[in-house]
Scaffold this active site. Structure first.
Site, PDB file in Angstrom:
ATOM      1  N   GLU A 134       2.350   1.212 -11.186  1.00  0.00           N
ATOM      2  CA  GLU A 134       3.149   2.378 -10.787  1.00  0.00           C
ATOM      3  C   GLU A 134       4.510   2.431 -11.476  1.00  0.00           C
ATOM      4  O   GLU A 134       4.991   3.483 -11.851  1.00  0.00           O
ATOM      5  CB  GLU A 134       3.347   2.386  -9.265  1.00  0.00           C
ATOM      6  CG  GLU A 134       2.071   2.687  -8.501  1.00  0.00           C
ATOM      7  CD  GLU A 134       2.311   2.797  -7.020  1.00  0.00           C
ATOM      8  OE1 GLU A 134       3.365   3.330  -6.624  1.00  0.00           O
ATOM      9  OE2 GLU A 134       1.454   2.355  -6.244  1.00  0.00           O
ATOM     10  N   ASP A 175       0.043  -0.286  -6.409  1.00  0.00           N
ATOM     11  CA  ASP A 175       0.522  -1.059  -5.255  1.00  0.00           C
ATOM     12  C   ASP A 175      -0.584  -1.346  -4.239  1.00  0.00           C
ATOM     13  O   ASP A 175      -1.521  -0.555  -4.073  1.00  0.00           O
ATOM     14  CB  ASP A 175       1.665  -0.317  -4.557  1.00  0.00           C
ATOM     15  CG  ASP A 175       2.946  -0.348  -5.375  1.00  0.00           C
ATOM     16  OD1 ASP A 175       3.021  -1.130  -6.344  1.00  0.00           O
ATOM     17  OD2 ASP A 175       3.886   0.407  -5.048  1.00  0.00           O
ATOM     18  N   ASP A 210      -1.338  -0.918  -1.183  1.00  0.00           N
ATOM     19  CA  ASP A 210      -1.364  -0.228   0.109  1.00  0.00           C
ATOM     20  C   ASP A 210      -2.198   1.032  -0.035  1.00  0.00           C
ATOM     21  O   ASP A 210      -2.805   1.292  -1.071  1.00  0.00           O
ATOM     22  CB  ASP A 210       0.046   0.082   0.610  1.00  0.00           C
ATOM     23  CG  ASP A 210       0.827   0.980  -0.337  1.00  0.00           C
ATOM     24  OD1 ASP A 210       0.259   1.420  -1.365  1.00  0.00           O
ATOM     25  OD2 ASP A 210       2.011   1.242  -0.068  1.00  0.00           O
ATOM     26  N   GLU A 255      -1.310   4.157  -0.246  1.00  0.00           N
ATOM     27  CA  GLU A 255      -0.805   5.048  -1.280  1.00  0.00           C
ATOM     28  C   GLU A 255      -1.200   4.544  -2.663  1.00  0.00           C
ATOM     29  O   GLU A 255      -1.560   5.322  -3.545  1.00  0.00           O
ATOM     30  CB  GLU A 255       0.711   5.179  -1.176  1.00  0.00           C
ATOM     31  CG  GLU A 255       1.202   5.930   0.051  1.00  0.00           C
ATOM     32  CD  GLU A 255       0.745   7.371   0.076  1.00  0.00           C
ATOM     33  OE1 GLU A 255       1.003   8.098  -0.903  1.00  0.00           O
ATOM     34  OE2 GLU A 255       0.120   7.782   1.069  1.00  0.00           O
ATOM     35  N   TYR A 306       5.261  -7.739  -1.351  1.00  0.00           N
ATOM     36  CA  TYR A 306       5.286  -6.281  -1.171  1.00  0.00           C
ATOM     37  C   TYR A 306       5.912  -5.911   0.165  1.00  0.00           C
ATOM     38  O   TYR A 306       5.639  -6.528   1.189  1.00  0.00           O
ATOM     39  CB  TYR A 306       3.863  -5.732  -1.255  1.00  0.00           C
ATOM     40  CG  TYR A 306       3.825  -4.238  -1.409  1.00  0.00           C
ATOM     41  CD1 TYR A 306       4.452  -3.615  -2.479  1.00  0.00           C
ATOM     42  CD2 TYR A 306       3.157  -3.443  -0.483  1.00  0.00           C
ATOM     43  CE1 TYR A 306       4.414  -2.235  -2.632  1.00  0.00           C
ATOM     44  CE2 TYR A 306       3.113  -2.065  -0.628  1.00  0.00           C
ATOM     45  CZ  TYR A 306       3.739  -1.465  -1.700  1.00  0.00           C
ATOM     46  OH  TYR A 306       3.714  -0.096  -1.839  1.00  0.00           O
ATOM     47  N   ARG A 335       6.007  -2.912   1.914  1.00  0.00           N
ATOM     48  CA  ARG A 335       5.464  -1.898   2.844  1.00  0.00           C
ATOM     49  C   ARG A 335       4.243  -2.496   3.526  1.00  0.00           C
ATOM     50  O   ARG A 335       3.139  -2.453   2.999  1.00  0.00           O
ATOM     51  CB  ARG A 335       5.117  -0.608   2.100  1.00  0.00           C
ATOM     52  CG  ARG A 335       6.350   0.125   1.602  1.00  0.00           C
ATOM     53  CD  ARG A 335       6.017   1.476   0.994  1.00  0.00           C
ATOM     54  NE  ARG A 335       7.232   2.155   0.553  1.00  0.00           N
ATOM     55  CZ  ARG A 335       7.745   2.040  -0.661  1.00  0.00           C
ATOM     56  NH1 ARG A 335       7.157   1.260  -1.552  1.00  0.00           N
ATOM     57  NH2 ARG A 335       8.855   2.674  -0.993  1.00  0.00           N
ATOM     58  N   HIS A 374      -1.987  -6.647   4.251  1.00  0.00           N
ATOM     59  CA  HIS A 374      -1.101  -7.436   3.404  1.00  0.00           C
ATOM     60  C   HIS A 374      -0.459  -8.536   4.222  1.00  0.00           C
ATOM     61  O   HIS A 374      -0.509  -8.571   5.434  1.00  0.00           O
ATOM     62  CB  HIS A 374       0.052  -6.626   2.790  1.00  0.00           C
ATOM     63  CG  HIS A 374      -0.254  -5.216   2.493  1.00  0.00           C
ATOM     64  ND1 HIS A 374       0.528  -4.192   2.935  1.00  0.00           N
ATOM     65  CD2 HIS A 374      -1.260  -4.653   1.808  1.00  0.00           C
ATOM     66  CE1 HIS A 374       0.032  -3.052   2.517  1.00  0.00           C
ATOM     67  NE2 HIS A 374      -1.053  -3.308   1.846  1.00  0.00           N
TER      68      HIS A 374
END
Length: 875
Positions: free
Chosen positions: A7, A80, A82, A84, A303, A305, A350
């Site tokens: 990203e 990433d 997650d 998203e 990470y 989030r 995560h």
């Protein structure tokens, strides 16, 4: 060679170093496609099919990825870890399929929770396919948010002017803030008294004991409710004899908390460091993507989030080794600690937020980090390492004491604690434990059961109950997490939306609902109650989680939602605005029509005496007006702080000594203001920030209405310098250059020497394009991939980022000193795609030889644009 898609460009550069020349790592710069912001992007009548749009900058990046794929052996999607990130990988793959560049080349998905060489290499060794249920959950969430926003917002524009939009989750967050304000407004304060005795043992050691019972009755917090009652108890204790009935010492253990999740990190950073949720995530993003440590770029944290609370086995081993080295073996438990989340809908797969290497201590990293990065890393490191340490051992002593005065008795209690072994507290103490620090550090002297105690002093203190506090960003996030509303990746966006749309204001970190927000929340509760219910929103989140687990089909969830929601929209489309106002008048009565001191009807117009006050709506929002309009033009602003103390009708302050006109203090739909004279030529002035209607007298009114004032002639230009109050606050003005002043008092007191200095300081920082100069750089971010420096500057219309001839304004509320290179690249690319540049088109044309006459002729032959039709009401 394989193409790897991540990203962030910063991440791409670092990962390319880790993987070597057999890989080409390219950045997507976040999302590459989105639903167009227009009606019809999600089509319920076509089984919820969706149209996706690629913007200009993303199109260029996708073309670069497609070109690279023509010579590549395979594609690795490494966005990433997650939901998203999964969606971004899916979007990239769909675009490349449409471009037909993949052919039979293998495609895989890898995720790494930390930007370290080992983490990246381990992830590359364990590829998988895109998680289809996760993508389905993303599609369902985007479709739901779109359908709510683009179906409900037009209803708001027609039925509630001044409201900008309503969102599926943001509306529920707004309701939380508004409901808390109602609690505060309805709260009735109560006085109560507390009584404590300062006693001494036979060995002359003093300690404090608090009253817990009187005349055989156990006392609660509010039981002593009058001064007379408190004086009676004080008199009884003054003449009483005291004896220790029992003394009990109990050893207790306090266990550490788990490492941070997104929510708990934002809460701790707010309470301890004063960071906003947005600022916390910006700094955490930088720590995650990588810091240059002695020539090597490495991510310092995992990470950020996540709602997971467990660390990976290798991380736990690393933490245990660091504990033994940094604190000693006695702080290391025999077995590792394991945690499970208590938050609703915790489905993120995560780890908790932790350091990537526990031996990178905050002290060792300080030299590589700026002040805010160091403070946040220090917090994360200490919380994570403390989670694997031994509990604190505390001895809590409680002494029960009896007071006897004739036939009357009372009981008191003294409590103290001693930390026998600090354990995890050596690394980290929770905020709630900090609050109890006084008690924990209070050590009782030796008290023996049965011994007499000497009275030294009786203290009686009066207290008043306080309403519940307004939410802060941190406490609102905590509440949303408890209710199961929103996800870790959405909290900061929700808060930013509420602030940007002026539904809430943030004052001293407290969220204060504004008039627009209160109106919107009341409207939704009156006519769309189901959709702002906490349980309904949480249950919808649970369904989205079941989709991500593969237990529900996402289109079934969309069908169920749309059937009921579209019916609710149909029910309200024919609703008259008068019906809306009647409902809001009732729901918001305490806010709109506060009780009057004389007990008269608060809805009777104070100006004409016969009209009825009611909420009225305008393009700028709501205000209070009289039903006899236009015969009676009484209006009054309302809001969380506007309803109380406002003058009902003009207040006469006296006459202007030069014009003889009456000066009055008035209250209009935009707030309190001063007026001199009557009619359209009357001089008016709003009250400056910090000035309240109650503080305005004749002298202040004269000074304010006399602005702007001449300060004196500039010694170099000979032109007048003036001081005044504008829409952006107090200022001094000279030859077209405005310079801000700190306060309104400066406008009245500033002298010529200081005014010249202020103007000179403004010019030294850059006058801006309007005055022929370029604002000086506030911060240099680095080099653009195409060459040239990227800087942050402050211009006439606010802060912006600059690259060569392209300027991109920063989002509202964005701290210019917190902008990262990656954020600036995205803003500049988006601005460039829209044709944004430094020089307006007309100036560029003039420079190329176009005459003013030709430009005017071209302008005169241009046909006027057709008037845009208002959106039709949906059936």
């Amino acid at each position: 060679m394989d193409v790897v898609v991540v990203e962030s460009p910063a991440k791409a550069k670092t990962i390319n170093k880790y993987l070597g020349r057999n890989y080409k790592v390219l950045a997507s710069y976040g999302h590459v496609r989105d639903l167009p912001a227009k009606d019809g992007s999600v089509r319920p009548d076509d089984d919820f099919s969706m149209s996706w749009e690629v913007d200009g900058p993303s199109s260029k990046r996708l073309s670069e990825i497609a070109s690279a794929m023509k010579e590549a052996d395979g594609l690795i999607l490494a966005t990433d870890p997650d939901r998203e990130g999964e969606a971004i990988s899916w979007h990239v793959l769909e675009v490349l399929k449409n471009k037909r560049v993949l052919k039979d080349k293998p495609v895989s998905r890898v995720v790494f929770n930390a930007i370290t060489k080992q983490s990246v290499l381990d992830a590359m060794a364990k590829p998988r396919q895109i998680d289809a249920p996760l993508v389905d959950a993303y599609l369902a969430r985007r479709a739901l948010d779109y359908l709510v926003g683009f179906t409900l917002s037009p209803v708001l524009w027609r039925k509630l002017p001044g409201s900008r939009s309503a969102g599926r989750v943001q509306s529920v967050a707004l309701r939380l803030v508004s409901d808390r304000e109602v609690e505060i407004e309805k709260f009735i304060r109560e006085d109560y008294w507390q009584i404590a005795a300062l006693l001494a043992t036979p060995r002359a050691d003093s300690f404090e004991a608090r009253l817990t019972g009187f005349e055989g009755k156990r006392l609660q917090k509010l039981d002593i409710s009058s001064q007379a009652q408190a004086d009676d108890i004080r008199a009884m204790l003054q003449g009483a004899s005291f004896k220790a009935l029992s003394v009990e010492a109990k050893p207790t253990k306090r266990n550490p908390g788990p490492p941070f999740t997104t929510s708990t990190l934002q809460q701790a950073a707010s309470s301890r460091l004063g960071f906003s949720a947005t600022r916390t995530m910006q700094i955490a993003q930088r720590l995650y993507e990588g810091i240059d440590i002695g020539g090597e770029t490495a991510g310092l944290i995992t990470y950020m989030r996540t709602d997971g609370v467990q660390m990976a086995p290798e991380a736990i081993e690393g933490a245990r080794a660091a504990i033994a080295k940094e604190f000693g073996e006695k702080y290391l438990p025999e077995k590792p600690r394991f945690y499970s989340t208590k938050a609703k809908n915790a489905q993120e797969a995560h780890e908790a937020i932790r350091p990537t290497d526990f031996f990178r201590t905050p002290g060792a990293m300080r030299q590589y980090l700026d002040a805010d990065q160091f403070r946040l890393y220090d917090l994360i490191w200490k919380r994570a390492i403390s989670s694997q340490m031994n509990p604190a051992e505390i001895e809590r002593t409680t002494a029960e004491i009896e007071a006897v005065n004739g036939s009357r008795t009372a009981t008191l209690r003294a409590v103290g604690s001693v930390v026998r072994f600090d354990g995890f507290i050596a690394a980290y103490t929770d905020q709630k434990e900090d609050d109890a620090e006084d008690e924990e550090n209070r050590r009782l002297p030796e008290i023996r059961a049965g011994e007499a105690l000497k009275r030294e002093k009786i203290d009686v203190t009066q207290h008043t109950t306080e309403p519940p506090p307004r939410y802060t960003e941190a406490t609102l996030i905590k509440k949303m997490e408890e209710l199961g509303i929103g996800r870790p990746s959405t909290y900061t966006a929700i808060l930013k939306t509420l602030e940007d749309r002026e539904y809430v204001a943030i004052d001293k970190r407290r969220l204060i609902p504004q008039a627009k927000g209160r109106l919107l929340s009341a409207f939704l509760e009156s006519f769309f109650e189901k959709y702002v219910e906490y349980d309904f929103t949480a249950s919808l989140e649970e369904k989205l989680d079941e989709i991500s687990d593969g237990k529900l089909a996402y289109k079934e969830v969309l069908r169920d939602f749309w059937r009921d929601f579209s019916a609710a929209i149909d029910d309200i489309k024919d609703l008259r605005i008068s019906e809306v106002l009647d409902a809001l008048n009732e729901d918001l009565a305490p806010l709109l029509f506060p009780a009057r001191a004389d007990g008269s009807n608060p809805r009777t117009c104070p100006k004409c005496g016969t009209g009825t006050l009611s909420l009225r709506l305008g393009k700028s929002g709501g205000f209070i007006g009289c039903s006899n309009y236009p015969e009676c033009n009484y209006t009054r602003q309302f809001g969380a702080e506007g309803a109380e103390g406002e003058s009902e009708g003009p207040k006469e302050l006296g006459k202007d000594p030069y014009t003889g006109e009456e000066i009055t203090l008035r209250s209009g739909r935009f707030g309190p203001y001063l007026q001199r004279g009557d009619g359209k030529d009357a001089k008016r002035s709003s009250l400056p920030k910090g000035w309240t209607p109650d503080s305005i007298d004749h002298e202040k009114a004269l000074a304010l209405l006399a602005l702007p004032r001449d300060v004196g002639q500039h010694p170099e230009s000979g032109k007048m310098i003036s001081a005044g109050l504008g829409r952006y606050g107090p200022f001094v003005l000279h030859d077209g250059t405005y310079a801000n002043l700190e306060s309104i008092e400066d406008v009245f007191s500033i002298g010529l020497n200081r005014a010249v200095t202020v103007i000179a300081d403004k010019l030294s920082k850059g006058r801006g394009a309007r005055n022929g100069g370029t604002p000086a750089a506030l911060k240099e971010l680095g080099d653009h991939p195409d060459g040239g420096k990227i800087t942050v500057r402050d211009g006439r219309y606010g802060p912006y980022v600059n690259h060569e001839k392209t300027n991109a304004t920063l989002p509202k509320g964005k701290d210019p000193m917190s902008v990262t290179l990656e954020e600036a690249l995205v803003l500049i690319a988006e601005r460039a795609a829209k044709g944004g540049g430094k020089k307006p088109a007309r100036k560029a044309a003039a420079k190329s030889g176009a005459t003013k006459k030709a430009a005017t002729a071209k302008k005169s032959t241009k046909k006027p644009a057709a008037k845009k039709a208002a959106p039709k009401e949906k059936a």
